[in-house]
Design a protein around this motif. Structure first.
Motif: not given
Length: 187
Positions: A6-11, A15-21, A30-36, A165-168
């Motif tokens: 998984l890539d680092v969740p930046a931007g 972050t969406e790619a990280w959540i999905r992965g 992943p949809e509840p986290a994607i909605a947030l 924070p810097v990530l997410g």
């Protein structure tokens, strides 16, 4: 798919790619986290739209980055895709793998910024500096950069009551907030 890939969740996109992965690796929805995340993304977009010209002031801005993290590549991608920002200096780290360096170099070549890789800050003039707080303070004071974002220790904030924070999604919002707060103050 293992989480080690998984890539680092930046931007926001990172972050969406990280959540999905992570959801795929753990068998979760992943949809509840994607909605947030989308609420944060929409908020950022609405703030930039409502700010009239202020949202354009950092488009195509230059930046330097001295960040001791594997978040460099995802941040560079996000800054380019989200704000069309271009690097003038990106300090490489000796612990980066050859594959990481190649991927970063390839991306930089695709945006015609391959010459920005360096072993240490020269430093060259830029609009925004992403570095430790002390370097940010020094180079901003010298006028080498117009503004800086404190991304690692030693920080210019000794008493931390609120997370920075810097990530997410929160990291993306914090970076945007710090950059545009300075733009608003200066214009």
């Amino acid at each position: 798919v293992g989480t080690e890939f998984l890539d680092v969740p930046a931007g926001f996109d990172g972050t969406e790619a990280w959540i999905r992965g992570l959801a795929e690796a753990t068998g979760r929805d992943p949809e509840p986290a994607i909605a947030l995340l989308r609420r944060r993304t929409d908020r950022a977009r609405n703030i930039l739209r409502s700010a009239m010209g202020a949202g354009l002031r950092l488009r195509c801005a230059t930046y330097s980055m001295d960040f001791d993290s594997s978040a460099v590549l995802p941040l560079v991608r996000w800054l380019h895709s989200y704000l069309a920002m271009f690097p003038v200096e990106i300090v490489t780290k000796p612990w980066w793998s050859d594959g990481y360096r190649e991927e970063l170099s390839g991306f930089l070549a695709s945006i015609r910024s391959e010459e920005s890789l360096t072993d240490a800050l020269v430093p060259r003039r830029c609009d925004v500096l992403f570095a430790c707080g002390q370097t940010v303070r020094l180079l901003t004071k010298r006028g080498t950069c117009s503004m800086g974002v404190d991304v690692q220790m030693p920080s210019m904030h000794r008493l931390r009551f609120v997370g920075r924070p810097v990530l997410g999604a929160d990291g993306a919002m914090r970076i945007l907030d710090e950059m545009f707060e300075r733009v608003e103050r200066d214009y």
